[in-house]
Design an enzyme around this catalytic site. Structure first.
Site, PDB file in Angstrom:
ATOM      1  N   SER A  16      20.095  39.090  -1.993  1.00  0.00           N
ATOM      2  CA  SER A  16      19.225  40.077  -2.633  1.00  0.00           C
ATOM      3  C   SER A  16      17.775  40.013  -2.178  1.00  0.00           C
ATOM      4  O   SER A  16      17.496  40.185  -1.005  1.00  0.00           O
ATOM      5  CB  SER A  16      19.345  39.920  -4.141  1.00  0.00           C
ATOM      6  OG  SER A  16      18.706  40.975  -4.779  1.00  0.00           O
ATOM      7  N   HIS A  17      16.879  39.709  -3.115  1.00  0.00           N
ATOM      8  CA  HIS A  17      15.449  39.742  -2.804  1.00  0.00           C
ATOM      9  C   HIS A  17      14.973  38.451  -2.150  1.00  0.00           C
ATOM     10  O   HIS A  17      13.790  38.327  -1.838  1.00  0.00           O
ATOM     11  CB  HIS A  17      14.669  39.984  -4.096  1.00  0.00           C
ATOM     12  CG  HIS A  17      15.000  38.966  -5.149  1.00  0.00           C
ATOM     13  ND1 HIS A  17      16.174  39.010  -5.854  1.00  0.00           N
ATOM     14  CD2 HIS A  17      14.345  37.873  -5.559  1.00  0.00           C
ATOM     15  CE1 HIS A  17      16.213  37.978  -6.678  1.00  0.00           C
ATOM     16  NE2 HIS A  17      15.129  37.259  -6.524  1.00  0.00           N
ATOM     17  N   ASP A  23      14.689  46.415  -2.625  1.00  0.00           N
ATOM     18  CA  ASP A  23      14.807  45.022  -2.170  1.00  0.00           C
ATOM     19  C   ASP A  23      15.880  44.846  -1.096  1.00  0.00           C
ATOM     20  O   ASP A  23      16.457  45.824  -0.602  1.00  0.00           O
ATOM     21  CB  ASP A  23      15.066  44.090  -3.360  1.00  0.00           C
ATOM     22  CG  ASP A  23      16.476  44.240  -3.910  1.00  0.00           C
ATOM     23  OD1 ASP A  23      17.025  45.354  -3.836  1.00  0.00           O
ATOM     24  OD2 ASP A  23      17.027  43.240  -4.414  1.00  0.00           O
ATOM     25  N   ASP A  30      19.060  44.045  -0.938  1.00  0.00           N
ATOM     26  CA  ASP A  30      20.373  44.677  -1.060  1.00  0.00           C
ATOM     27  C   ASP A  30      20.331  46.033  -1.758  1.00  0.00           C
ATOM     28  O   ASP A  30      21.382  46.585  -2.104  1.00  0.00           O
ATOM     29  CB  ASP A  30      21.356  43.742  -1.777  1.00  0.00           C
ATOM     30  CG  ASP A  30      20.895  43.391  -3.185  1.00  0.00           C
ATOM     31  OD1 ASP A  30      19.674  43.381  -3.417  1.00  0.00           O
ATOM     32  OD2 ASP A  30      21.753  43.123  -4.048  1.00  0.00           O
ATOM     33  N   ASP A  66      19.277  47.106  -4.750  1.00  0.00           N
ATOM     34  CA  ASP A  66      19.489  47.361  -6.180  1.00  0.00           C
ATOM     35  C   ASP A  66      18.193  47.359  -6.988  1.00  0.00           C
ATOM     36  O   ASP A  66      18.178  47.816  -8.120  1.00  0.00           O
ATOM     37  CB  ASP A  66      20.540  46.406  -6.786  1.00  0.00           C
ATOM     38  CG  ASP A  66      20.232  44.942  -6.578  1.00  0.00           C
ATOM     39  OD1 ASP A  66      19.223  44.627  -5.920  1.00  0.00           O
ATOM     40  OD2 ASP A  66      21.010  44.095  -7.066  1.00  0.00           O
ATOM     41  N   ARG A  67      17.095  46.853  -6.420  1.00  0.00           N
ATOM     42  CA  ARG A  67      15.829  46.870  -7.160  1.00  0.00           C
ATOM     43  C   ARG A  67      14.952  48.035  -6.710  1.00  0.00           C
ATOM     44  O   ARG A  67      15.135  48.565  -5.615  1.00  0.00           O
ATOM     45  CB  ARG A  67      15.037  45.587  -6.899  1.00  0.00           C
ATOM     46  CG  ARG A  67      15.729  44.357  -7.391  1.00  0.00           C
ATOM     47  CD  ARG A  67      14.831  43.156  -7.224  1.00  0.00           C
ATOM     48  NE  ARG A  67      15.502  42.000  -7.808  1.00  0.00           N
ATOM     49  CZ  ARG A  67      14.882  40.939  -8.288  1.00  0.00           C
ATOM     50  NH1 ARG A  67      13.568  40.864  -8.230  1.00  0.00           N
ATOM     51  NH2 ARG A  67      15.564  39.947  -8.814  1.00  0.00           N
ATOM     52  N   LYS A 123      22.582  47.756 -10.804  1.00  0.00           N
ATOM     53  CA  LYS A 123      21.301  48.434 -10.790  1.00  0.00           C
ATOM     54  C   LYS A 123      21.164  49.133  -9.444  1.00  0.00           C
ATOM     55  O   LYS A 123      21.851  48.764  -8.494  1.00  0.00           O
ATOM     56  CB  LYS A 123      20.160  47.457 -11.054  1.00  0.00           C
ATOM     57  CG  LYS A 123      20.089  46.230 -10.161  1.00  0.00           C
ATOM     58  CD  LYS A 123      19.055  45.268 -10.722  1.00  0.00           C
ATOM     59  CE  LYS A 123      18.768  44.132  -9.768  1.00  0.00           C
ATOM     60  NZ  LYS A 123      19.514  42.908 -10.096  1.00  0.00           N
TER      61      LYS A 123
HETATM   62  C1  VG1 Z   1      16.529  37.564 -11.261  1.00  0.00           C
HETATM   63  C2  VG1 Z   1      16.023  38.539 -12.300  1.00  0.00           C
HETATM   64  C3  VG1 Z   1      17.170  39.213 -13.001  1.00  0.00           C
HETATM   65  C4  VG1 Z   1      18.080  39.889 -11.952  1.00  0.00           C
HETATM   66  C5  VG1 Z   1      18.513  38.872 -10.919  1.00  0.00           C
HETATM   67  C6  VG1 Z   1      19.312  39.478  -9.789  1.00  0.00           C
HETATM   68  O1  VG1 Z   1      17.264  36.548 -11.890  1.00  0.00           O
HETATM   69  O2  VG1 Z   1      15.180  37.898 -13.226  1.00  0.00           O
HETATM   70  O3  VG1 Z   1      16.684  40.132 -13.934  1.00  0.00           O
HETATM   71  O4  VG1 Z   1      19.201  40.454 -12.566  1.00  0.00           O
HETATM   72  O5  VG1 Z   1      17.371  38.242 -10.338  1.00  0.00           O
HETATM   73  O6  VG1 Z   1      18.588  40.457  -9.112  1.00  0.00           O
HETATM   74  P1  VG1 Z   1      16.643  35.102 -12.218  1.00  0.00           P
HETATM   75  O7  VG1 Z   1      17.787  34.322 -12.780  1.00  0.00           O
HETATM   76  O8  VG1 Z   1      16.115  34.587 -10.918  1.00  0.00           O
HETATM   77  O9  VG1 Z   1      15.535  35.332 -13.174  1.00  0.00           O
HETATM   78  V1  VG1 Z   1      18.939  40.752  -7.473  1.00  0.00           V
HETATM   79  O10 VG1 Z   1      18.086  42.051  -7.011  1.00  0.00           O
HETATM   80  O11 VG1 Z   1      18.805  39.262  -6.887  1.00  0.00           O
HETATM   81  O12 VG1 Z   1      20.646  41.055  -7.372  1.00  0.00           O
HETATM   82 CO    CO Z   2      18.843  42.827  -5.288  1.00  0.00          CO
END
Ligand code: VG1
Ligand code: CO
Length: 639
Positions: A198-199, A362, A364, A366-367, A462
């Site tokens: 992801s990010h 981001d 992937d 989704d953000r 998302k």
């Molecule tokens: C973070 C965010 C959470 C989100 C998750 C995955 O998790 O706070 O709200 O759903 O990333 O997002 P954490 O446990 O690091 O707080 V993504 O865009 O990585 O799929």
């Molecule tokens: Co993501």
């Protein structure tokens, strides 16, 4: 690896639909004889290995270790029905394969260790009921990061080895998280894999990750991920089909006995869905006028979607898409659309002659981050504003949303909309996997997280591009009767109007990334101890405690319980301080502090959030003794 790259370059010269007989031996008798000659596999690899490396299409394909080949010398080969030869590779459990908030994320160097990925994929199949995948259809996508190509081949072979019937894979292994969810639903697949951290940053020195979604398109719930983790601790063999690497650059179907791989366009099913959700003509009219739009794909997966959707389909200026080519290391950036990491976009939107609308997504896809001219929309406000305007501006919601939901640390702005619209409302733990059951049960339409995640029940993830289209729809709807050259209602106008109607929930998140785990854990233990001793009426600076707890959630649909989801202090005026440790990092611990305070007084709505929240932030820092436990003076990221 040369064996694999050569095979794929030979395949690429085939017509787009090729029926290949099993690569070496097709009859059962030859399987049996092979069974008695386990070394035959390594012999074949050796001979192919001698072919010139110049045939390799991409140098990166040769960089990583192939975990399966590495242990193939001790493998046995067995016959499987359907003309597919399956190799059973002995393996040993590896520690630490527990998934976090969203999938399994580790450094690339960890994932490329012998059998590391293969073990997890096999453990996943060991956790599913056979009817959930035998002869079934799975989807495979990813964000284009380093190691995805190698990983795709490993996943395809293990899926085939376990009896999956067909895999749909995005061209070049590219498919965003929301698109994978959309394709699973549209094609009625049994589930899908997303190769992404992801990010988190990518590249040989950075992160890789894998997520599994099941048949509703929803991230696997903890009941499945716990099982997978359990199975990683006892795994002893990996089943892998002996097929060549499939050329993922060409659309079309390749068959191997009863198994097939179809390389698909990663955009078309997703775009088709977006066209049913939004009024594209409405958005087109906005993008054609003097409204200036910019989208930053952050060198990540939405680069593949932005041009076909915003430019080709909706008529945006081609120059309005920046960083649009997905790269293996995201242009050496951190593909997280926030005020710190999306600096290029933020500088443009806060600079001279800024566009009217800016957005980013981001790794992937989704953000999302939404910006107006010199104006930032907090994700907590964003979901509330989308919910408040959805019925009027977005055809998908023409009968009104069924219900609204947010993750616990997300501000209460959405609660106020639910209240006003008289809609069912839910507060769930952090992570998108908690929304899916509510959607499947018809209780939830629009939801969001403060972490730049917004979405709806059109899929079960998302969705960054969806959020951008939702905002464009709202702006377009509000301006649809404006004449040329008449001043347009801006992003800032829409947000301020919303605050005037509902009040403003000042919100900020402080992230302290890569702290020592020991100190971070001690801080959480200390806070848990503190809440057990606290009582309503306790004073914290000028705030009076209403209650303090560690958030626990009982799913109203299946009754499953998630505990220890964040320590919260809620005060009598509705202000909140929340502490959590991140579940998505790959090194050390990330401490997150969430601070929220409601302000009904319009005359105070223009205050800077950091200024408005200063007294509460000071309380948060002193209550948690963060500086002592984490040894940090300042956060890494402030949102
Ligand atoms: C973070 C965010 C959470 C989100 C998750 C995955 O998790 O706070 O709200 O759903 O990333 O997002 P954490 O446990 O690091 O707080 V993504 O865009 O990585 O799929
Ligand atoms: Co993501």
């Amino acid at each position: 690896m040369a064996a694999i790259t050569v095979a794929s370059s030979l395949l690429s010269s085939k017509p787009s639909t090729s029926i290949l007989s099993p690569p070496i031996h097709s009859s059962t008798s030859s399987f049996l004889s092979l069974n008695r000659l386990p070394s035959s596999l390594s012999l074949r690899s050796l001979s192919l290995n001698r072919l010139p490396s110049s045939l390799s299409p991409r140098p990166s394909l040769r960089r990583a270790i192939d975990p399966i080949r590495a242990s193939a010398s001790s493998a046995t080969t067995v016959a499987e029905p359907g003309g597919l030869k399956v190799t059973v590779v002995p393996t040993k459990p590896v520690e630490g394969q527990k998934t976090g908030t969203s999938g399994l994320r580790k450094k690339v160097k960890v994932f490329t260790q012998e059998n590391y990925l293969a073990n997890w994929i096999q453990a996943l199949f060991n956790s599913l009921a056979p009817e959930d995948y035998k002869g079934g259809l799975l989807v495979l996508g990813g964000d284009g990061r380093y190691f995805n190509r190698e990983a795709a081949h490993i996943i395809i072979k293990i899926a085939a080895g376990n009896g999956v019937g067909k895999i749909l894979v995005g061209r070049d292994g590219i498919m965003s998280t929301p698109a994978v969810s959309a394709v699973i639903r549209k094609q009625k697949a049994n589930g899908g894999f997303i190769m992404s951290a992801s990010h988190n940053p990518g590249g040989p020195e950075n992160d890789w990750g894998i997520k599994f979604n099941y048949s509703s398109g929803q991230p696997a719930p903890e009941s499945i991920t716990d099982k997978i983790y359990g199975n990683t601790l006892s795994i002893s063999e990996v089943k892998m089909a002996d097929i060549p690497d499939v050329d993922l650059s060409k659309l079309g179907v390749t068959k191997y006995g009863s198994f097939s791989v179809e390389v698909v366009d990663p955009v078309s099913d997703y775009l088709e869905l977006m066209e049913t959700v939004f009024d594209f003509n409405l958005i087109k009219d906005l993008l054609r006028s003097d409204f200036r739009f910019i989208f930053d794909a952050m060198h990540a997966v939405t680069g593949a979607y932005a041009n076909p959707i915003f430019v080709k389909r909706l008529g945006a200026d081609p120059g309005s898409i920046i960083n649009a080519v997905p790269s293996e290391d995201f242009g050496q950036g951190h593909p997280d659309p926030n005020l710190t990491y999306a600096k290029e976009l933020v500088d443009i939107m806060y600079g001279e002659n800024a566009p009217d609308f800016g957005a980013a997504s981001d790794g992937d896809g989704d953000r999302n981050m939404i910006l107006g001219k010199g104006f930032f929309v907090t994700p907590s406000d964003s979901v509330a504003i989308i919910a408040a305007n959805a019925q009027a501006a977005i055809p998908y919601f023409k009968n009104g949303p069924k219900g609204l939901a947010r993750s616990m640390p997300t501000s209460g702005a959405l609660d106020l909309v639910a209240d006003k619209l008289n809609l069912p409302f839910f507060e769930v733990p952090t992570g998108w996997k908690f929304f899916g059951n509510l959607m499947d049960a018809g209780k939830l339409s629009i939801c969001g997280e403060e972490s730049f995640g917004t979405g709806s029940d059109h899929i079960r993830e998302k969705d960054g591009i969806w959020a951008v289209l939702a905002w464009l729809s709202i702006i377009a709807y509000r301006n649809k009767d404006k004449k040329v050259a008449e001043k347009l209602i801006s992003v800032e106008d829409v947000v301020k109007e919303h605050w005037a109607t509902y009040g403003r929930n000042f919100f900020s998140r402080y992230d302290y990334e890569e702290c020592e785990s020991e100190g971070a854990n001690k801080m959480v233990d200390y806070l848990r101890d503190l809440i057990s001793k606290s009582k309503s009426g306790d004073k914290y600076g000028s705030y009076t405690l209403q209650f303090a707890d560690d958030f626990m959630y009982t799913d109203p649909v299946d009754g499953s319980v998630a505990s220890k989801q964040g320590v919260r202090f809620v005060f009598t005026d509705g202000s909140r301080i929340i502490f959590r440790l991140s579940g998505t990092g790959s090194a050390g611990a990330t401490i997150r502090i969430y601070i929220e305070q409601f302000e009904p007084d319009v005359s105070k709505h223009d205050m800077d959030a950091q200024e408005a929240l200063k007294p509460l932030i000071d309380v948060a820092l002193s209550v948690s003794k963060l500086k002592d436990f984490a040894g940090r003076e300042k956060p890494t990221v402030i949102t």
